[in-house]
Every structure is written in C-alpha cells, then in structure tokens.
Design a protein around this motif. Structure first.
Motif, PDB file in Angstrom:
ATOM      1  N   ALA B 105      53.290 -13.492  36.253  1.00  0.00           N
ATOM      2  CA  ALA B 105      54.525 -13.240  36.350  1.00  0.00           C
ATOM      3  C   ALA B 105      54.906 -11.504  36.465  1.00  0.00           C
ATOM      4  CB  ALA B 105      55.171 -13.635  35.148  1.00  0.00           C
ATOM      5  N   GLU B 106      53.981 -10.941  36.121  1.00  0.00           N
ATOM      6  CA  GLU B 106      54.265  -9.460  36.185  1.00  0.00           C
ATOM      7  C   GLU B 106      53.878  -8.900  37.613  1.00  0.00           C
ATOM      8  OE1 GLU B 106      52.663  -7.798  32.717  1.00  0.00           O
ATOM      9  OE2 GLU B 106      54.282  -8.394  31.533  1.00  0.00           O
ATOM     10  N   ALA B 107      53.095  -9.675  38.441  1.00  0.00           N
ATOM     11  CA  ALA B 107      52.804  -9.106  39.603  1.00  0.00           C
ATOM     12  C   ALA B 107      53.863  -8.652  40.274  1.00  0.00           C
ATOM     13  CB  ALA B 107      51.701  -9.893  40.422  1.00  0.00           C
ATOM     14  N   PRO B 108      53.853  -7.421  40.994  1.00  0.00           N
ATOM     15  CA  PRO B 108      55.045  -7.271  41.718  1.00  0.00           C
ATOM     16  C   PRO B 108      55.098  -8.183  43.176  1.00  0.00           C
ATOM     17  CG  PRO B 108      53.181  -5.723  42.193  1.00  0.00           C
ATOM     18  CD  PRO B 108      52.937  -6.595  41.320  1.00  0.00           C
ATOM     19  N   ASP B 109      54.290  -8.638  43.649  1.00  0.00           N
ATOM     20  CA  ASP B 109      54.505  -9.443  44.888  1.00  0.00           C
ATOM     21  C   ASP B 109      54.631 -11.055  44.511  1.00  0.00           C
ATOM     22  OD1 ASP B 109      52.059  -9.899  43.744  1.00  0.00           O
ATOM     23  OD2 ASP B 109      50.972 -10.159  45.880  1.00  0.00           O
ATOM     24  N   ALA B 110      54.893 -11.203  43.302  1.00  0.00           N
ATOM     25  CA  ALA B 110      55.090 -12.773  42.826  1.00  0.00           C
ATOM     26  C   ALA B 110      56.547 -13.027  43.562  1.00  0.00           C
ATOM     27  CB  ALA B 110      54.993 -12.804  41.400  1.00  0.00           C
ATOM     28  N   ALA B 111      56.660 -13.496  44.672  1.00  0.00           N
ATOM     29  CA  ALA B 111      57.776 -13.719  45.272  1.00  0.00           C
ATOM     30  C   ALA B 111      58.597 -14.874  44.605  1.00  0.00           C
ATOM     31  CB  ALA B 111      57.516 -14.285  46.824  1.00  0.00           C
ATOM     32  N   SER B 112      58.033 -15.791  44.379  1.00  0.00           N
ATOM     33  CA  SER B 112      58.927 -16.781  43.580  1.00  0.00           C
ATOM     34  C   SER B 112      57.844 -17.144  42.432  1.00  0.00           C
ATOM     35  CB  SER B 112      59.141 -17.965  44.378  1.00  0.00           C
ATOM     36  OG  SER B 112      58.142 -18.954  44.436  1.00  0.00           O
ATOM     37  N   GLY B 113      58.648 -17.949  41.479  1.00  0.00           N
ATOM     38  CA  GLY B 113      57.975 -18.453  40.288  1.00  0.00           C
ATOM     39  C   GLY B 113      56.793 -19.419  40.602  1.00  0.00           C
ATOM     40  N   GLN B 114      56.954 -20.007  41.694  1.00  0.00           N
ATOM     41  CA  GLN B 114      56.237 -21.255  41.976  1.00  0.00           C
ATOM     42  C   GLN B 114      54.798 -20.869  42.397  1.00  0.00           C
ATOM     43  OE1 GLN B 114      56.806 -24.068  41.144  1.00  0.00           O
ATOM     44  NE2 GLN B 114      59.041 -23.745  40.556  1.00  0.00           N
ATOM     45  N   ARG B 115      54.521 -19.402  42.869  1.00  0.00           N
ATOM     46  CA  ARG B 115      53.170 -18.929  43.178  1.00  0.00           C
ATOM     47  C   ARG B 115      52.284 -19.497  42.258  1.00  0.00           C
ATOM     48  NH1 ARG B 115      51.862 -19.557  47.316  1.00  0.00           N
ATOM     49  NH2 ARG B 115      49.897 -20.283  46.758  1.00  0.00           N
ATOM     50  N   GLN B 116      51.037 -19.590  42.849  1.00  0.00           N
ATOM     51  CA  GLN B 116      49.704 -19.883  42.233  1.00  0.00           C
ATOM     52  C   GLN B 116      49.522 -18.828  41.185  1.00  0.00           C
ATOM     53  OE1 GLN B 116      47.465 -22.505  42.312  1.00  0.00           O
ATOM     54  NE2 GLN B 116      48.919 -23.574  43.487  1.00  0.00           N
ATOM     55  N   LEU B 117      48.687 -18.858  40.337  1.00  0.00           N
ATOM     56  CA  LEU B 117      48.474 -18.027  39.145  1.00  0.00           C
ATOM     57  C   LEU B 117      47.317 -16.914  39.857  1.00  0.00           C
ATOM     58  CD1 LEU B 117      48.078 -20.187  35.904  1.00  0.00           C
ATOM     59  CD2 LEU B 117      50.032 -18.850  37.039  1.00  0.00           C
ATOM     60  N   ASP B 118      46.645 -17.305  40.878  1.00  0.00           N
ATOM     61  CA  ASP B 118      45.455 -16.517  41.458  1.00  0.00           C
ATOM     62  C   ASP B 118      45.474 -16.801  42.763  1.00  0.00           C
ATOM     63  OD1 ASP B 118      44.228 -18.837  41.696  1.00  0.00           O
ATOM     64  OD2 ASP B 118      42.373 -17.830  41.162  1.00  0.00           O
TER      65      ASP B 118
END
Lengths: 144, 124
Positions: B105-118
């Motif tokens: 969630a804190e990763a700067p490139d987490a574009a949307s919340g639906q992204r995989q956890l890794d």
C-alpha cells in the motif's frame, strides 16, 4: 465477551484508506505471507480459490464486503483443498479505519474451537460463548 | 501448521464446555483430586464428571493416576502452553501478512489498490 479462540492484530499504514481497501478486499490476499508469485487464482462453486505453490490450495468464501471499512472471509487454513464450512474453517475479519492521515488495518481471525475434535467422546462441543479464562490469561501473557 | 492447528482445535473444543472449565479450575485449586471429590465441588453427577474428565484426558489436559483405591486426576499444562505458543506463532504470521500489505500500500508505484502484493509472476 472476548473469547480466546481468536487472534487480533493491527498495523498502521501510511496510505489512503481506499488504496488499502483495494488490497485487503481481494479474497485470499494473505495466503503466501505476502509472496503471491506463482499463485493461481480461480473461481468455483461460489468460492475464490487460491492455489499457492508452497502452501497448497485454499478455497475462500467471501462472507461480507462493506466498502471501504470491513470485509470478512472464511477459509479452512488447516485443511488445504477443502471448502470452508462448518467444523473446518475460521473467519477472518478485516477492519479499516482512517487514522493519523493514514489507515489503521485490524485483523481478527476467529473460530479455532470449531475445528473438528476426532476423539471427543460426548460429541457435545457447544457453549463457546463463555470466556476461557485459563487459556486467555496464558495467551495474553505470551503475546503482545 | 495443520497438525498443530488440529491439536489446538482439540484443546479449544475440550475447553469450550463450561463444566470442563470448572473442572480444570477445581484441579488448579486442589492440585489433584478424585472424580468423587470433584463431583462434590461441582453441580454435576460423578458420572458426568468422569465423562468430562475423559474428554480432558483425550485432549491431554489432565492425567489420571492410581493412588490406592482412588484414581486421582491432575492438570497437565503442556497443551495449554502449546496452544498459547501456537497463538503467538499465528500472531507473528499475521504480522508478516500485515507488513506485506503495508509495503504494497505504501509503495510509491502502487497505481491502484488492485495491484498484486508483490511482483507478478512473469509467466502469468
């Protein structure tokens, strides 16, 4: 009344609630302890099935989804491959609260006393409502 | 963790009955006691006490020993310790999972919340 057959943890996340919700609302996201590479996801019998190369296959039932503050899922963590149901599964609740400009994420996994007890003689495993003082004291002493 | 969880489930279920919890409490007070002594302390028959003691014995929570003509029961705390340890391990497991979702969630490139956890599997 609190029952000790559950576990509660929480974490403060420096991200908006909606972003955390997007991650947490995904059924089975916790399987694999954060490493989801190699997992296969499918949907069958109304269940979301996570197939993890290390931990096995876990059908997850979505119990409730109340965006963006609460979601709950049922799984049979001790019985890979089995559909979650009465007697083999636990319930996982996620609660999200906006706090300190970020999000407080709280998890409660409950229902361990419902797991089957093959050697029980009287077949009567009811009445979990009551507090289990001995175990609670011990559990609280050793956990945070 | 399956076998452990089944053992813990056994302990939890054995402890789920209020009479059995009273029995354990009585054994804590008495150190050791016969079914007759325990039946005097509790609002149930000696037969019921024996039935509950059998359940507790199956879960490893009490042991029975013969003393003369009596059978004396004694609390065994190992399964309680094991259950507490198991809960601690599970707490640590959830901490790891929560840390993972925090990182995602804190990763700067987490574009949307639906992204995989890794990182997604390149083969997929």
């Amino acid at each position: 009344m609190d029952t000790p057959d559950k576990i509660e943890r929480e974490i403060q996340i420096d991200a908006p609630l909606d972003r955390v919700w997007g991650l947490v609302a995904e059924p089975g996201w916790w399987i694999g302890d954060g490493d989801r590479s190699g997992q296969r996801l499918s949907s069958e019998r109304g269940l979301q099935i996570v197939d993890d190369p290390r931990y096995g296959q876990f059908p997850v039932r979505v119990e409730s989804v109340e965006p963006p503050h609460h979601a709950s899922f049922r799984w049979a963590s001790a019985f890979p491959g089995e559909d979650p149901g009465e007697g083999n599964s636990t319930l996982i609740d996620f609660w999200l609260i906006e706090r300190d400009g970020g999000t407080l994420l709280r998890v409660v996994e409950s229902g361990f006393a419902r797991l089957p007890e093959p050697t029980e003689r009287d077949g009567n495993a009811k009445g979990w409502e009551q507090q289990l003082e001995i175990l609670k004291r011990r559990a609280e002493r050793v956990s945070v | 963790m399956s076998a452990d969880q089944r053992d813990v489930g056994t302990v939890f279920v054995a402890l789920a009955d209020p009479t059995r919890r009273l029995l354990l409490g009585a054994l804590v007070d008495e150190g050791q006691a016969s079914a007759t002594t325990l039946a005097v302390r509790l609002p149930v028959s000696r037969q019921a006490v024996i039935k509950h003691l059998n359940v507790l014995e199956d879960a490893g929570l009490v042991t029975a020993g013969r003393a003369g003509r009596e059978v004396l029961y004694r609390l065994r705390s190992t399964p309680l310790d094991a259950s507490a340890r198991w809960l601690t391990d599970l707490a640590a497991t959830w901490d790891r999972r929560l840390e993972a979702v925090k990182r995602a969630a804190e990763a700067p490139d987490a574009a949307s919340g639906q992204r995989q956890l890794d990182q997604p599997d390149p083969d997929r």
